[in-house]
Design a protein around this motif. Sequence first.
Motif, PDB file in Angstrom:
ATOM      1  N   CYS A 605       0.840  -1.214   0.000  1.00 11.69           N
ATOM      2  CA  CYS A 605       0.000   0.000   0.000  1.00 11.69           C
ATOM      3  C   CYS A 605       0.870   1.256   0.000  1.00 11.69           C
ATOM      4  N   ARG A 606       0.463   2.208  -0.819  1.00 12.06           N
ATOM      5  CA  ARG A 606       1.148   3.504  -0.876  1.00 12.06           C
ATOM      6  C   ARG A 606       0.342   4.523  -0.086  1.00 12.06           C
ATOM      7  N   PHE A 607       1.054   5.373   0.665  1.00 14.78           N
ATOM      8  CA  PHE A 607       0.405   6.371   1.504  1.00 14.78           C
ATOM      9  C   PHE A 607       0.754   7.781   0.995  1.00 14.78           C
ATOM     10  N   PHE A 608      -0.235   8.622   0.966  1.00 12.54           N
ATOM     11  CA  PHE A 608      -0.048  10.029   0.588  1.00 12.54           C
ATOM     12  C   PHE A 608      -0.537  10.865   1.772  1.00 12.54           C
ATOM     13  N   TYR A 638       6.567  22.038   1.386  1.00 11.51           N
ATOM     14  CA  TYR A 638       7.687  21.104   1.541  1.00 11.51           C
ATOM     15  C   TYR A 638       7.169  19.679   1.358  1.00 11.51           C
ATOM     16  N   TYR A 639       8.082  18.778   0.916  1.00 11.93           N
ATOM     17  CA  TYR A 639       7.681  17.378   0.745  1.00 11.93           C
ATOM     18  C   TYR A 639       8.797  16.452   1.234  1.00 11.93           C
ATOM     19  N   TYR A 640       8.387  15.189   1.456  1.00  7.36           N
ATOM     20  CA  TYR A 640       9.363  14.176   1.901  1.00  7.36           C
ATOM     21  C   TYR A 640       8.804  12.819   1.494  1.00  7.36           C
ATOM     22  N   LYS A 646       6.776   3.558   2.228  1.00  4.53           N
ATOM     23  CA  LYS A 646       6.179   3.859   0.914  1.00  4.53           C
ATOM     24  C   LYS A 646       5.161   4.995   1.064  1.00  4.53           C
ATOM     25  N   ALA A 647       5.628   6.043   1.732  1.00  4.09           N
ATOM     26  CA  ALA A 647       4.732   7.156   2.062  1.00  4.09           C
ATOM     27  C   ALA A 647       5.294   8.489   1.560  1.00  4.09           C
ATOM     28  N   TYR A 648       4.418   9.262   0.902  1.00  3.06           N
ATOM     29  CA  TYR A 648       4.766  10.612   0.446  1.00  3.06           C
ATOM     30  C   TYR A 648       4.133  11.600   1.416  1.00  3.06           C
ATOM     31  N   PHE A 649       4.949  12.536   1.922  1.00  2.00           N
ATOM     32  CA  PHE A 649       4.450  13.560   2.853  1.00  2.00           C
ATOM     33  C   PHE A 649       4.567  14.925   2.183  1.00  2.00           C
TER      34      PHE A 649
END
Length: 682
Positions: A605-608, A638-640, A646-649
Motif C-alpha cells: 500500500c502507498r500512503f499520501f 515542503y515534501y518528503y 512507501k509514504a509521500y508527505f
Amino acid sequence: MNNLSESSVFKDIRGKLNKLRLDEKGLLALFEAVSNSIHSIQDNGIKGTIKIEIEKGYEIFQDGNSENIPYVKNIKIIDNGIGFNEANFNAFLHNDTTFKEARGGKGVGRFTWLKVFESAFIDSVYNVDGVTNRRTFNFRAMQKPITNHTIEVLQESSEPVTIIHLLNLQENYQKKFPHDLRNLTYLIIEHNIQYLIGNSLPDIFIYEKEKEHNQISVLEFFNNEVIINHFKDNFSLKEKDKDIIFDIDFIKQKKQSNKAHHYIYYTAHDRVVTNTDLSDLISDFKIPFKDENNNEFNLSAIISSDFLNENVNEERNAFSIPIKRRHKDQLSTNEIFLDDVEEQITLKAKEYLKPYIDEIRKKRIETLTELTNSKFIGYKPLLKYPEYLDEINVNQNDNAIEIELYKVKNKIRLEAKTKLNNLITKDYSKIENLDDYKKEISEAISKYGTIGQTDLVNYIIHRKVIINILDKALYQQSDGKFALEELIHNIVFPMRTTSEDVEYEQQNLWLIDEKLSFHRYLASDIYLNKRSRPDILIDIPTIWIDKDRQPYQNIVLIEFKKPNRDDYNYSENGDPFLELQKAINELKSGKAKEKGRTIEVDNDCRFFCYIIADITSTLKKVVVDTHNFRPTADRLGYYYFHDTLKAYFEIVPYSKLLQDAQDRNRVLFEKLNLPENINGEF
C-alpha cells in the motif's frame, strides 16, 4: 287559502336542507332571491326595479379591542315583478318543481334561504284579472314550513310589489357573509354578469337599512367602476361527433385591487355557477395588464353554452363535467372534459390580449436576463428556451424566482431525458425519415447538454462560495485569535463521519486535490484505535483495483493544524510528521479498526500524507529541518518521501491551499465565460 295542503307538499324539508352544499359565505341565498325577482320582473313584461336592503347586527363578534364587528343580520329584497300569484305560489310549495325548468330552474333556490337564514317572510301584492291581492306567509325549516298564510283582496288597485324578508342569518355564516356594500355590489355583478353585458338586468339598488339615500346602483357601478369594454368570441368542441358551441364574452374591466383578478366565469341560464382563476392556467395573467395609457385592467371570460345549461347541478354551484382526460393524447370525441374547455379559453384569451402578453414576456426576459447575469448565473443557459420561461412570475422576491428557475430546469431535464430514451430505444426499422430522426436526437442532446451546463455553472459558483468561506476562516478573528483546525476541517469534510454518512455535495476535498473527490472510502476524525486518530483517512482507487473490496492499496491521510500555530515540539503529539507515521504503522499492522471492523491494508500500500498548516518557525524547525523535508516546485510548501513506509508527505500552507483552489476554479470560470466579479455570496 290555497287549495293544496301546505304541510303535505313539502316532504322532509330538513333532509332537503342537509343535502344542500353551499359555499362558506352563503351568498347563494341572496343570489337566488335576486334571481327570483329578475324572473318575476321578466314575467311582468317591464324593465323593473329591485331593491336590496341590508340590516346589520353588531352584538355577536368582538375583536381584541372589544370593538363591535358588524355582520349581516337580515336582508330585504323588494321587486315590482308579477308577484306570488296562484301559479307561482303553487310552484313554491312543491319540493322539486319544474315550473322554471325552461329558465334552468332546479326548484331548490328557496331552500337556500333556510340553509343560510333562520326563516323567511314573504309579502306580495299582485294583480289577477284587475283585482289586487296581497299574500303573506312565513317560511321556516319546520314540519309545517308554511305558516300564517293569508290572502287579502285590496279595495284599491295597486302596482305589484313583492318583499322577501330573509331573517336572522345563521351563526355559521355570520363571519363570512360579506357586509361591505361595495363588496356585495361587486359580487352581485359577478354573479349576474351575463345579464349586464346583455343589457337585460333590471335596475338593482343596494343600501343599508335607514340609509336608502346612500344606495348604490348596480348598473352605474358596473358601467363606471367595472367594465371598460367587451368582445365576443366562440369555439366548438366535439361530443359524439356533434359540434358543441361555447360562447365567450371577454370583458376588460378596471382593476379593483392591487392583485390581478383575471377569471373565467362558467354560466348556466344567464347566471354564474363557478369560476376559475386564469392565472392558474396562464402565468402571464398573474398581474394586471396595462393599456396604452398605462391604466391597469383585468380580464374576465364569461362562458355560456347549452352544454353548460344541461350539466349544471341542483344547487347551481358546480357542473357534472369530468375534469380532465386520463391521458393528454386521448383523442376520443365521445365526451367533453373541463380541461378541453379551459384549453380553448386560454388560447382565445392569449389571442385577444396578445399585444399585452408580448410586452409582459419581453419584460420577463429582460428581468431574467438581468438576474442570470448577476445573481443566478447558473441558470443563464435556460434563456435559450424562452417558451419554458413563460411559467415564471418575475413579480415576486428573488428567492421565489430562483425556485421557479430550478423547477424549469428540472422540467426541461426530464423532458429531454424522456425524449432521448424514447429515441434511443426506437425500433430503427420503423424510422421513416433518417434526417428527421437525427435532427430530433441532436435537439434532445443539445437540450440535455444545456441543463448539464446549468448544473456545472452552479457547481463552479458553489465552489467559489466555499473558497470565500475558507478565505474568511483563515483571517485573524475579531478577538485576535485564529480559527481552530476543527473549523477548517469541517469546511473540507464534516468531522466524525465517514463517506457512508456524507453526500458527495457536502464534501470539499477538491480544496486539497481534485482526485480526492473520487475516493471509494473515507473516515473523518475517526479513531483507528484508542490512541491514533488522523483527521482524514481516504482510500483512493486506481483503475486496476476492484473498487468494492479491501485490502486498500492507496491511502491518503490528512492532518489539519490550527492556522498560524507556532508551538510544535519534538514529542509524538507535537510533531505532525510523527503523528502520521504512527497512523501508518497502525494501519499496516492490522490494528486499525473503523466501527469495530479491521481496516485491511495491502502489503504494498502507498500512503499520501498531507499536513495542512502554516509554516511557522517551530513547524520549520521541528518538522522541516529535523526530517529533511525539501521545498516543493513552487517553493511554497515542503515534501518528503519515506522509502520504508512507501509514504509521500507534503506540508501545504493555508495560503497555498487557498491560492491553488482559486487558480483551479478561475480556469473553470474562464472556460464557462463567467464574470469574475461573482463573489458567491447570495
